[in-house]
Motif scaffolding. Structure first.
Motif, PDB file in Angstrom:
ATOM      1  N   PRO A  97    -106.705 -23.418 -65.877  1.00 29.91           N
ATOM      2  CA  PRO A  97    -105.995 -24.081 -64.782  1.00 29.91           C
ATOM      3  C   PRO A  97    -106.764 -25.239 -64.163  1.00 29.91           C
ATOM      4  CG  PRO A  97    -105.762 -21.712 -64.585  1.00 29.91           C
ATOM      5  CD  PRO A  97    -106.741 -21.955 -65.684  1.00 29.91           C
ATOM      6  N   LEU A  98    -108.050 -25.044 -63.899  1.00 34.47           N
ATOM      7  CA  LEU A  98    -108.817 -26.115 -63.275  1.00 34.47           C
ATOM      8  C   LEU A  98    -109.064 -27.260 -64.251  1.00 34.47           C
ATOM      9  CD1 LEU A  98    -110.185 -27.204 -60.805  1.00 34.47           C
ATOM     10  CD2 LEU A  98    -112.239 -25.907 -61.389  1.00 34.47           C
ATOM     11  N   SER A  99    -109.281 -26.953 -65.536  1.00 32.91           N
ATOM     12  CA  SER A  99    -109.519 -28.025 -66.505  1.00 32.91           C
ATOM     13  C   SER A  99    -108.271 -28.870 -66.704  1.00 32.91           C
ATOM     14  CB  SER A  99    -109.993 -27.441 -67.843  1.00 32.91           C
ATOM     15  OG  SER A  99    -108.995 -26.666 -68.456  1.00 32.91           O
ATOM     16  N   ILE A 100    -107.080 -28.241 -66.687  1.00 34.29           N
ATOM     17  CA  ILE A 100    -105.832 -29.002 -66.781  1.00 34.29           C
ATOM     18  C   ILE A 100    -105.684 -29.915 -65.573  1.00 34.29           C
ATOM     19  CG2 ILE A 100    -103.312 -28.842 -66.729  1.00 34.29           C
ATOM     20  CD1 ILE A 100    -103.508 -26.317 -68.378  1.00 34.29           C
ATOM     21  N   GLY A 101    -105.971 -29.370 -64.393  1.00 36.38           N
ATOM     22  CA  GLY A 101    -105.892 -30.183 -63.182  1.00 36.38           C
ATOM     23  C   GLY A 101    -106.884 -31.328 -63.205  1.00 36.38           C
ATOM     24  N   ALA A 102    -108.116 -31.047 -63.637  1.00 37.11           N
ATOM     25  CA  ALA A 102    -109.143 -32.093 -63.706  1.00 37.11           C
ATOM     26  C   ALA A 102    -108.763 -33.171 -64.709  1.00 37.11           C
ATOM     27  CB  ALA A 102    -110.486 -31.467 -64.086  1.00 37.11           C
ATOM     28  N   LEU A 132    -102.874 -30.994 -58.394  1.00 33.95           N
ATOM     29  CA  LEU A 132    -103.520 -30.634 -57.131  1.00 33.95           C
ATOM     30  C   LEU A 132    -103.414 -29.140 -56.856  1.00 33.95           C
ATOM     31  CD1 LEU A 132    -102.351 -33.656 -54.912  1.00 33.95           C
ATOM     32  CD2 LEU A 132    -104.567 -33.322 -56.054  1.00 33.95           C
ATOM     33  N   GLY A 133    -102.262 -28.548 -57.224  1.00 38.31           N
ATOM     34  CA  GLY A 133    -102.076 -27.113 -57.028  1.00 38.31           C
ATOM     35  C   GLY A 133    -103.044 -26.293 -57.869  1.00 38.31           C
ATOM     36  N   LEU A 134    -103.250 -26.730 -59.114  1.00 44.91           N
ATOM     37  CA  LEU A 134    -104.182 -26.034 -59.992  1.00 44.91           C
ATOM     38  C   LEU A 134    -105.615 -26.119 -59.464  1.00 44.91           C
ATOM     39  CD1 LEU A 134    -102.788 -27.111 -63.479  1.00 44.91           C
ATOM     40  CD2 LEU A 134    -102.926 -24.773 -62.612  1.00 44.91           C
ATOM     41  N   CYS A 135    -105.982 -27.301 -58.999  1.00 41.44           N
ATOM     42  CA  CYS A 135    -107.325 -27.473 -58.453  1.00 41.44           C
ATOM     43  C   CYS A 135    -107.534 -26.600 -57.215  1.00 41.44           C
ATOM     44  CB  CYS A 135    -107.575 -28.947 -58.118  1.00 41.44           C
ATOM     45  SG  CYS A 135    -107.740 -30.008 -59.578  1.00 41.44           S
ATOM     46  N   ALA A 136    -106.538 -26.558 -56.344  1.00 42.17           N
ATOM     47  CA  ALA A 136    -106.637 -25.740 -55.130  1.00 42.17           C
ATOM     48  C   ALA A 136    -106.696 -24.254 -55.476  1.00 42.17           C
ATOM     49  CB  ALA A 136    -105.454 -26.029 -54.211  1.00 42.17           C
ATOM     50  N   LEU A 137    -105.873 -23.846 -56.436  1.00 42.62           N
ATOM     51  CA  LEU A 137    -105.839 -22.449 -56.841  1.00 42.62           C
ATOM     52  C   LEU A 137    -107.162 -22.032 -57.476  1.00 42.62           C
ATOM     53  CD1 LEU A 137    -103.953 -20.014 -56.941  1.00 42.62           C
ATOM     54  CD2 LEU A 137    -103.182 -20.790 -59.187  1.00 42.62           C
ATOM     55  N   ALA A 138    -107.712 -22.899 -58.326  1.00 43.04           N
ATOM     56  CA  ALA A 138    -108.993 -22.607 -58.968  1.00 43.04           C
ATOM     57  C   ALA A 138    -110.119 -22.544 -57.941  1.00 43.04           C
ATOM     58  CB  ALA A 138    -109.305 -23.655 -60.025  1.00 43.04           C
ATOM     59  N   ALA A 139    -110.051 -23.403 -56.925  1.00 39.90           N
ATOM     60  CA  ALA A 139    -111.043 -23.351 -55.852  1.00 39.90           C
ATOM     61  C   ALA A 139    -110.960 -22.014 -55.109  1.00 39.90           C
ATOM     62  CB  ALA A 139    -110.831 -24.513 -54.882  1.00 39.90           C
ATOM     63  N   GLY A 140    -109.727 -21.542 -54.906  1.00 41.81           N
ATOM     64  CA  GLY A 140    -109.543 -20.243 -54.268  1.00 41.81           C
ATOM     65  C   GLY A 140    -110.094 -19.114 -55.119  1.00 41.81           C
TER      66      GLY A 140
END
Length: 287
Positions: A104-109, A130-138
């Protein structure tokens, strides 16, 4: 069930089988075996389907020969895959869910990187990125990854960046050549590099070539790649194929809780369903 549906079901099962067998290998084998058995079985798979896709080799290689940068990137991908698989197995040993949450975070990045490079993003693409990045941060702060040590969290971030970079290489090279030649060249380099690094480590070589778990994981990897490429070329849309693989996230996080006691079933299901839900607009609405 028609052929298209059967292939999608097969891909779903194979993707789950691949992740579970790689988890088994991470617990039983030296992590350096993974690049060897993955590249070895992938090359065997490429050879098996060459009667169908072999015609792609000549034009693909001609394009690589005419553009040294593309060839260099294909070779670089093979070398970087070694680091990706070794670090991936180390993280998977500690947490299957954390390793699966790299995507998820790599797709967002990758999406954000492409936007900064001038690629126009539609609203649903911005939402997903942005949703993927936020979710991965969580997940980094509150998910199972937060239970791991600093080294594991560093491995997670390393895998995110490396996966995004490899995704960029795929886009550049396949745009000018084709997937078959990239898969072949990168895995030849990966196999050769793995042999060179471990040439004096007979234990690693023997386990990679003879251990039952390595053979099983290698088979699942090769079968997953071939079933994926076969249907997305001739039967099912790419977006549908990728969506089916994304649908494995809730299943994998559930299995990680049930079998390997990574947090609770309820919590893992929440993270899995959220990752799938946030990613879904990228596939429903296309590029």
């Amino acid at each position: 069930m028609d052929m298209a549906q059967l292939l999608l079901a097969a891909l779903f099962i194979l993707t789950i089988g691949l992740l579970v067998t790689l988890k088994m290998c991470s617990l039983q084998l030296d992590h350096r075996t993974a690049p060897l058995f993955i590249s070895g079985w992938t090359l065997a798979g490429v050879a098996a389907v060459s009667p169908v896709y072999g015609h792609l080799l000549a034009p693909g290689w001609a394009a690589l020969a005419a553009h040294p940068l593309w060839l260099s990137l294909a070779v670089l991908k093979g070398a970087l895959l070694y680091a990706l698989f070794v670090v991936s197995q180390a993280l998977m040993k500690e947490s299957l869910s954390s390793r699966h949450y790299v995507t998820p975070l790599s797709i967002g990045a990758l999406t954000l990187f492409n936007a900064f490079c001038g690629e126009h993003l539609k609203p649903h693409e911005w939402f997903s990125a942005l949703g993927l990045c936020a979710l991965a941060a969580g997940f980094f702060l509150k998910g199972h990854l937060s239970d791991l040590d600093r080294r594991a969290r560093f491995s997670y971030l390393f895998l995110v960046l490396l996966s995004a970079f490899l995704g960029t290489i795929d886009q550049i090279v396949t745009k000018g050549t084709n997937w078959f030649v990239l898969l072949l060249v990168s895995n030849i380099v990966l196999f050769g590099f793995s042999l060179a690094v471990n040439i004096r480590n007979l234990g690693v070589l023997k386990a990679a070539l003879t251990h039952r778990s390595a053979a099983l994981a290698g088979f699942f990897y090769a079968a997953t790649e071939l079933v994926k490429f076969y249907q997305q070329v001739s039967i099912n849309p790419v977006s549908v194929v990728v969506t089916v693989q994304a649908m494995t996230k809730p299943v994998i996080l559930l299995l990680s809780a049930l079998i390997w006691k990574e947090r609770t079933v309820k919590e893992q299901l929440v993270w899995g369903v959220l990752a799938f839900a946030v990613t879904l607009p990228l596939f429903l609405y296309g590029g």
